[in-house]
Write an enzyme that holds these catalytic residues in place. Structure first.
Site, mmCIF file in Angstrom:
data_model
loop_
_atom_site.group_PDB
_atom_site.id
_atom_site.type_symbol
_atom_site.label_atom_id
_atom_site.label_comp_id
_atom_site.label_asym_id
_atom_site.label_seq_id
_atom_site.Cartn_x
_atom_site.Cartn_y
_atom_site.Cartn_z
ATOM 1 N N GLY A 115 35.253 45.009 46.631
ATOM 2 C CA GLY A 115 36.711 44.926 46.711
ATOM 3 C C GLY A 115 37.344 46.259 46.384
ATOM 4 N N ASP A 136 33.599 47.460 50.539
ATOM 5 C CA ASP A 136 34.578 46.523 51.079
ATOM 6 C C ASP A 136 34.230 46.287 52.537
ATOM 7 O OD1 ASP A 136 37.183 45.405 52.087
ATOM 8 O OD2 ASP A 136 37.863 45.939 50.078
ATOM 9 N N ARG A 151 40.217 50.264 55.347
ATOM 10 C CA ARG A 151 40.507 50.567 53.951
ATOM 11 C C ARG A 151 39.513 51.575 53.372
ATOM 12 N NH1 ARG A 151 42.261 46.111 49.640
ATOM 13 N NH2 ARG A 151 44.295 46.682 50.459
ATOM 14 N N VAL A 187 37.806 40.931 44.162
ATOM 15 C CA VAL A 187 38.315 40.480 45.457
ATOM 16 C C VAL A 187 39.575 39.644 45.227
ATOM 17 C CG1 VAL A 187 36.055 40.458 46.573
ATOM 18 C CG2 VAL A 187 36.852 38.418 45.362
ATOM 19 N N THR A 197 42.046 36.612 44.859
ATOM 20 C CA THR A 197 41.967 35.184 44.515
ATOM 21 C C THR A 197 43.364 34.622 44.754
ATOM 22 O OG1 THR A 197 42.362 35.852 42.215
ATOM 23 C CG2 THR A 197 40.106 35.304 42.821
ATOM 24 N N SER A 228 38.488 40.207 39.050
ATOM 25 C CA SER A 228 39.647 39.511 39.632
ATOM 26 C C SER A 228 40.175 38.515 38.613
ATOM 27 C CB SER A 228 39.248 38.699 40.871
ATOM 28 O OG SER A 228 38.325 39.381 41.654
ATOM 29 N N LYS A 256 43.637 36.449 30.128
ATOM 30 C CA LYS A 256 44.320 37.151 31.212
ATOM 31 C C LYS A 256 45.491 36.319 31.745
ATOM 32 C CE LYS A 256 45.117 39.709 34.815
ATOM 33 N NZ LYS A 256 45.937 40.886 34.703
ATOM 34 N N CYS A 310 50.471 39.216 40.482
ATOM 35 C CA CYS A 310 49.821 38.350 39.490
ATOM 36 C C CYS A 310 50.691 37.361 38.752
ATOM 37 C CB CYS A 310 49.087 39.204 38.465
ATOM 38 S SG CYS A 310 47.579 39.867 39.147
#
Length: 477
Positions: free
Chosen positions: A7, A32, A37, A85, A87, A126, A217, A273
């Site tokens: 990722g 990746d 990218r 990656v 989520t 992640s 987190k 997030c």
């Protein structure tokens, strides 16, 4: 030692660049499947904008930092595999709109298992729901052909803030490593801790069990978002009563128990997030039967949606209850300054709300590309976090224009809306803009960064979020 990271996004790229910089003897490869990218990571125009990132990448790239699409080779050779990656929130099926979609995560686990010929430490970078490690452990164990290969799973959530990610990596408040409380688990934790200890004092490296690390987190983001929604709720009350939210925020922020951070009222929080993690937290709570806890946290998201809607309604009602065919300049599309990231930015909902009412929006942002803006405004909710390889949906929305010059956005417009707190917005010549705007000319400052008294002197009708209303904006009924 070899480290691979699956990722190459906002987490994997900067984190691995810093590890490579601080641990010259470790070979670090970011892999990746998105060729475009990886090509960008190997070029002079990196795929993400982060102050200080390019300098670090340039120094390490080709020395002990590599970017590659050959996932199998590099993951197979690695001793530690970081997984960073996407989520995303599920868009359909069970838990749609709340639960995390672990498709990419599971895919990464299957890849790791299929290419492993030696034991590995797998690190969750992640943001994942609590107990993901357990599920991933099963996938790894059942899909690996070699019975001698052992996997230890660690949770090492990132606490980066975009715009200051390199500084956050160089000098973090804490690094959290969670692992199983077994001999091999403790050994794996020690291995990862020794990598970070190259540049981070030991007392700042916290260790915990897996579930605590995973939950810490989600909880950290929930608390941060909650502060924003709390001050935003008060901003609505301030407008209704003639109080000033900046003064209230300053007064409570001087209390050492509360502290001054995250107390600026705004048009709403964004970023990849906050909303995702709270919804995820709510879903986990619901899944274990804690309905009241889920409802409590869900209010943080509801208040954020309310704040964005309130801003749109304020714009429309100020402009005589109609914005149909009116040009409105939008300054700032990123969810905050110093980043080109538009994930969950409040600007999306504000623009959509104005467009639905017939407005013609003209967007200017110093870092966000026109393609990204068109894509964001044409994508359905929650779709932003899907790796979008087909650029075809960026069909021109007929009421959206993106310009590369703020003066062009203001020219002929009825209003300017400030939606991101970019520093450059404070330095513009608003007199020159006023002269070229349709009168009455409005400024809706969704970030409270401009000098409102000076703008009123020029002749603008100013709406400052959470501050006493301009007499022009007070409804007479």
């Amino acid at each position: 030692m070899k480290i691979a990271c699956i990722g190459a996004g906002y987490v994997g790229g900067p984190t691995m660049a810093m590890v490579a910089l601080k641990c010259p003897e470790i070979q670090v490869v970011v892999v990746d499947i998105n060729e475009e990218r990886i090509k960008a990571w190997n070029s002079d125009k990196l795929p993400i904008y982060e102050p200080g990132l390019f300098e670090v990448v340039k120094e390490c790239r080709g020395r002990n930092l590599f970017f590659s699409t050959d996932t199998k080779k590099h993951v197979g050779e690695a001793d530690i595999v970081f997984v960073s990656v996407n989520t995303p929130t599920k868009t359909h099926g069970i838990g749609a709109g709340k639960a995390a979609d672990l498709t990419y995560w599971e895919g990464a686990a299957r890849l790791i298992a299929s290419v492993s010929t030696s034991s590995k430490i797998v690190v969750e970078k992640s943001t994942v729901p609590v107990k993901t490690a357990e599920a991933i452990g099963k996938v790894l164990k059942r899909n690996c052909q070699d019975p001698n290969v052992q996997f230890e799973i660690l949770s090492n959530p990132e606490f980066l803030a975009e715009g200051t990610a390199m500084e956050d990596l160089r000098n973090p408040d804490r690094v959290l490593v969670g692992g199983a409380d077994t001999e091999s688990g403790r050994k794996a934790i020690e291995t990862l801790v020794s990598v970070y200890a190259h540049w981070i004092p030991r007392e700042r490296i916290l260790t915990a069990n897996l579930w605590s690390a995973e939950l810490a987190k989600l909880t950290a983001n929930a608390f941060l978002a909650q502060r924003i929604s709390s001050i935003n709720a008060i901003s609505a009350l301030c407008e209704a009563t003639g109080a000033d939210v900046s003064q209230v925020g300053h007064a409570i922020g001087t209390d050492s128990r509360i502290g001054p951070k995250f107390l600026n009222a705004s048009v709403g929080f964004g970023g990849s997030c906050f909303q995702k993690d709270i919804l995820n937290l709510c879903y986990v709570c619901e899944s274990v039967g804690l309905k009241e806890v889920a409802e409590y946290w869900y209010q943080v998201v509801s208040m954020n949606d309310y704040q964005k809607q309130r801003f749109v309604e304020r714009v429309i009602s100020a402009m005589f209850n109609t914005v149909s065919q009116k040009k409105i300049a939008i300054y700032g599309f990123a969810f905050k300054k110093d980043t080109g990231d538009t994930r969950e930015t409040p600007a999306i909902d504000v623009c959509k709300g104005l467009i639905r009412d017939g407005a013609k929006v003209c967007v200017y942002d110093p870092e966000v590309t026109p393609e990204q803006i068109f894509r964001d405004l044409s994508a359905p909710k929650f779709e932003w976090d899907r790796p979008n390889y087909s650029r075809s949906q960026s069909h021109m929305l007929e009421n959206v224009q993106v310009v590369s010059d703020p003066a062009a956005a203001a020219e002929g417009s009825h209003a300017i809306c400030i939606l991101t707190e970019w520093d450059e917005f404070k330095t513009y010549d608003y007199q020159a803009m006023y002269d070229k705007m349709t009168k009455p000319a409005f400024i809706f400052d969704g970030r409270n960064i401009l000098d409102h008294a000076q703008l009123r002197e020029i002749g603008f009708i100013v709406y400052a979020l959470g501050k006493p209303l301009d007499p022009f904006l007070v409804k007479g009924y």
